[in-house]
Design a protein around this motif. Sequence first.
Motif, PDB file in Angstrom:
ATOM      1  N   LEU A   1       0.828  -1.204   0.000  1.00  0.00           N
ATOM      2  CA  LEU A   1       0.000   0.000   0.000  1.00  0.00           C
ATOM      3  C   LEU A   1       0.866   1.259   0.000  1.00  0.00           C
ATOM      4  N   LEU A   2       2.005   1.199   0.677  1.00  0.00           N
ATOM      5  CA  LEU A   2       2.914   2.359   0.739  1.00  0.00           C
ATOM      6  C   LEU A   2       3.607   2.632  -0.596  1.00  0.00           C
ATOM      7  N   HIS A   3       3.525   1.699  -1.507  1.00  0.00           N
ATOM      8  CA  HIS A   3       4.151   1.867  -2.822  1.00  0.00           C
ATOM      9  C   HIS A   3       3.108   2.144  -3.901  1.00  0.00           C
ATOM     10  N   GLY A   4       1.904   2.515  -3.471  1.00  0.00           N
ATOM     11  CA  GLY A   4       0.861   2.888  -4.415  1.00  0.00           C
ATOM     12  C   GLY A   4       0.046   1.749  -4.978  1.00  0.00           C
ATOM     13  N   ALA A   5       0.215   0.557  -4.458  1.00  0.00           N
ATOM     14  CA  ALA A   5      -0.548  -0.585  -4.970  1.00  0.00           C
ATOM     15  C   ALA A   5      -2.019  -0.465  -4.595  1.00  0.00           C
ATOM     16  N   HIS A   6      -2.858  -1.057  -5.418  1.00  0.00           N
ATOM     17  CA  HIS A   6      -4.276  -1.175  -5.089  1.00  0.00           C
ATOM     18  C   HIS A   6      -4.654  -2.640  -5.213  1.00  0.00           C
ATOM     19  N   PHE A   7      -5.700  -3.014  -4.499  1.00  0.00           N
ATOM     20  CA  PHE A   7      -6.117  -4.400  -4.427  1.00  0.00           C
ATOM     21  C   PHE A   7      -7.595  -4.476  -4.775  1.00  0.00           C
ATOM     22  N   SER A   8      -7.964  -5.462  -5.568  1.00  0.00           N
ATOM     23  CA  SER A   8      -9.323  -5.546  -6.097  1.00  0.00           C
ATOM     24  C   SER A   8     -10.075  -6.755  -5.579  1.00  0.00           C
TER      25      SER A   8
END
Length: 80
Positions: free
Chosen positions: A26-33
């Motif tokens: 999350l701290l690296h800009g990832a998103h989860f679907s």
Amino acid sequence: MNIEIPCPTCREHGRTSMIMIEPELLLHGAHFSCPLCHSSVALAVKSYPLYQQSLEKYTHYQMLTQGLKTEGEHPKLNRR
């Protein structure tokens, strides 16, 4: 460390689905679907500092807990 959260969109529509999240990413800009409805979860940029601080504290807590488990019945006191 993966965590699962209930998908809020699916829940609103009476369905049950979980979203797998990797907190560090999350701290690296990832998103989860959501695998069912494809709704996405990400961290707002303005939340990064607080989230990072909280994640560091949680990691420290995990280390202390593991140390206590390792020491068994004779733990060292006054940890920081």
